[in-house]
Design a protein around this motif. Structure first.
Motif, PDB file in Angstrom:
ATOM      1  N   MET A  28      51.184 -41.748 -21.067  1.00  0.00           N
ATOM      2  CA  MET A  28      49.841 -42.167 -21.433  1.00  0.00           C
ATOM      3  C   MET A  28      49.833 -43.589 -21.990  1.00  0.00           C
ATOM      4  O   MET A  28      48.957 -44.370 -21.682  1.00  0.00           O
ATOM      5  N   LYS A  29      50.838 -43.889 -22.814  1.00  0.00           N
ATOM      6  CA  LYS A  29      50.918 -45.212 -23.422  1.00  0.00           C
ATOM      7  C   LYS A  29      51.143 -46.287 -22.362  1.00  0.00           C
ATOM      8  O   LYS A  29      50.576 -47.376 -22.449  1.00  0.00           O
ATOM      9  N   GLN A  30      51.944 -45.978 -21.353  1.00  0.00           N
ATOM     10  CA  GLN A  30      52.210 -46.933 -20.279  1.00  0.00           C
ATOM     11  C   GLN A  30      50.943 -47.210 -19.464  1.00  0.00           C
ATOM     12  O   GLN A  30      50.679 -48.344 -19.086  1.00  0.00           O
ATOM     13  N   ILE A  31      50.143 -46.194 -19.234  1.00  0.00           N
ATOM     14  CA  ILE A  31      48.898 -46.360 -18.481  1.00  0.00           C
ATOM     15  C   ILE A  31      47.935 -47.261 -19.250  1.00  0.00           C
ATOM     16  O   ILE A  31      47.296 -48.145 -18.672  1.00  0.00           O
ATOM     17  N   LEU A  32      47.842 -47.060 -20.561  1.00  0.00           N
ATOM     18  CA  LEU A  32      46.965 -47.904 -21.372  1.00  0.00           C
ATOM     19  C   LEU A  32      47.438 -49.356 -21.381  1.00  0.00           C
ATOM     20  O   LEU A  32      46.615 -50.277 -21.339  1.00  0.00           O
ATOM     21  N   LYS A  33      48.757 -49.573 -21.412  1.00  0.00           N
ATOM     22  CA  LYS A  33      49.286 -50.934 -21.359  1.00  0.00           C
ATOM     23  C   LYS A  33      48.956 -51.593 -20.030  1.00  0.00           C
ATOM     24  O   LYS A  33      48.622 -52.772 -19.977  1.00  0.00           O
ATOM     25  N   GLU A  34      49.046 -50.841 -18.937  1.00  0.00           N
ATOM     26  CA  GLU A  34      48.731 -51.398 -17.621  1.00  0.00           C
ATOM     27  C   GLU A  34      47.244 -51.727 -17.515  1.00  0.00           C
ATOM     28  O   GLU A  34      46.870 -52.758 -16.962  1.00  0.00           O
ATOM     29  N   LEU A  35      46.390 -50.859 -18.032  1.00  0.00           N
ATOM     30  CA  LEU A  35      44.954 -51.132 -18.013  1.00  0.00           C
ATOM     31  C   LEU A  35      44.616 -52.353 -18.869  1.00  0.00           C
ATOM     32  O   LEU A  35      43.786 -53.179 -18.484  1.00  0.00           O
ATOM     33  N   TYR A  36      45.246 -52.475 -20.000  1.00  0.00           N
ATOM     34  CA  TYR A  36      45.026 -53.621 -20.880  1.00  0.00           C
ATOM     35  C   TYR A  36      45.458 -54.912 -20.185  1.00  0.00           C
ATOM     36  O   TYR A  36      44.747 -55.915 -20.215  1.00  0.00           O
ATOM     37  N   GLY A  37      46.618 -54.892 -19.563  1.00  0.00           N
ATOM     38  CA  GLY A  37      47.105 -56.068 -18.846  1.00  0.00           C
ATOM     39  C   GLY A  37      46.211 -56.446 -17.676  1.00  0.00           C
ATOM     40  O   GLY A  37      45.942 -57.626 -17.431  1.00  0.00           O
ATOM     41  N   THR A  38      45.737 -55.451 -16.970  1.00  0.00           N
ATOM     42  CA  THR A  38      44.827 -55.705 -15.862  1.00  0.00           C
ATOM     43  C   THR A  38      43.527 -56.312 -16.360  1.00  0.00           C
ATOM     44  O   THR A  38      42.993 -57.249 -15.755  1.00  0.00           O
ATOM     45  N   GLY A  39      43.012 -55.810 -17.467  1.00  0.00           N
ATOM     46  CA  GLY A  39      41.781 -56.356 -18.046  1.00  0.00           C
ATOM     47  C   GLY A  39      41.950 -57.794 -18.475  1.00  0.00           C
ATOM     48  O   GLY A  39      41.061 -58.624 -18.269  1.00  0.00           O
ATOM     49  N   ILE A  40      43.089 -58.114 -19.052  1.00  0.00           N
ATOM     50  CA  ILE A  40      43.341 -59.489 -19.475  1.00  0.00           C
ATOM     51  C   ILE A  40      43.364 -60.422 -18.280  1.00  0.00           C
ATOM     52  O   ILE A  40      42.724 -61.471 -18.280  1.00  0.00           O
ATOM     53  N   LEU A  41      44.089 -60.047 -17.241  1.00  0.00           N
ATOM     54  CA  LEU A  41      44.155 -60.894 -16.052  1.00  0.00           C
ATOM     55  C   LEU A  41      42.796 -61.032 -15.384  1.00  0.00           C
ATOM     56  O   LEU A  41      42.404 -62.114 -14.951  1.00  0.00           O
ATOM     57  N   PHE A  42      42.076 -59.929 -15.290  1.00  0.00           N
ATOM     58  CA  PHE A  42      40.759 -59.949 -14.654  1.00  0.00           C
ATOM     59  C   PHE A  42      39.822 -60.906 -15.378  1.00  0.00           C
ATOM     60  O   PHE A  42      39.233 -61.798 -14.771  1.00  0.00           O
ATOM     61  N   PHE A  43      39.687 -60.753 -16.675  1.00  0.00           N
ATOM     62  CA  PHE A  43      38.746 -61.586 -17.412  1.00  0.00           C
ATOM     63  C   PHE A  43      39.240 -63.014 -17.597  1.00  0.00           C
ATOM     64  O   PHE A  43      38.442 -63.927 -17.745  1.00  0.00           O
ATOM     65  N   TYR A  44      40.549 -63.245 -17.552  1.00  0.00           N
ATOM     66  CA  TYR A  44      41.050 -64.608 -17.680  1.00  0.00           C
ATOM     67  C   TYR A  44      40.629 -65.454 -16.485  1.00  0.00           C
ATOM     68  O   TYR A  44      40.258 -66.607 -16.632  1.00  0.00           O
ATOM     69  N   TYR A  45      40.674 -64.879 -15.287  1.00  0.00           N
ATOM     70  CA  TYR A  45      40.351 -65.641 -14.083  1.00  0.00           C
ATOM     71  C   TYR A  45      38.908 -65.486 -13.631  1.00  0.00           C
ATOM     72  O   TYR A  45      38.354 -66.389 -13.021  1.00  0.00           O
TER      73      TYR A  45
END
Length: 78
Positions: free
Chosen positions: A1-18
């Motif tokens: 579960m923790k790994q999934i949340l980290k992946e979602l967080y990372g995806t959100g950062i990349l998405f909103f950064y660009y």
């Protein structure tokens, strides 16, 4: 579960950064220039991108801090 949340967080950062620049400029053009129908979800997303952009401007020009100035110093101490 923790790994999934980290992946979602990372995806959100990349998405909103660009994507935040395209949303900030593109949504008003689509809404007013091309007469798209108003969409509450895009309005909320636009306000969120505006808040992120404001934070970036304050951090870069007013406080003159970079991401690494805040977070990397903790890693150097270890």
């Amino acid at each position: 579960m923790k790994q999934i949340l980290k992946e979602l967080y990372g995806t959100g950062i990349l998405f909103f950064y660009y994507i935040k620049y395209f949303i900030l400029i593109g949504w008003p053009i689509l809404l007013y220039g091309l007469e798209y129908k108003p969409n509450i979800y895009m309005d909320i997303l636009w306000v969120y991108c505006l808040a992120l952009m404001t934070k970036d401007i304050i951090m870069k020009f007013v406080l003159k801090k970079k991401y690494c100035d805040i977070h990397c110093s903790k890693d150097k101490d270890k």
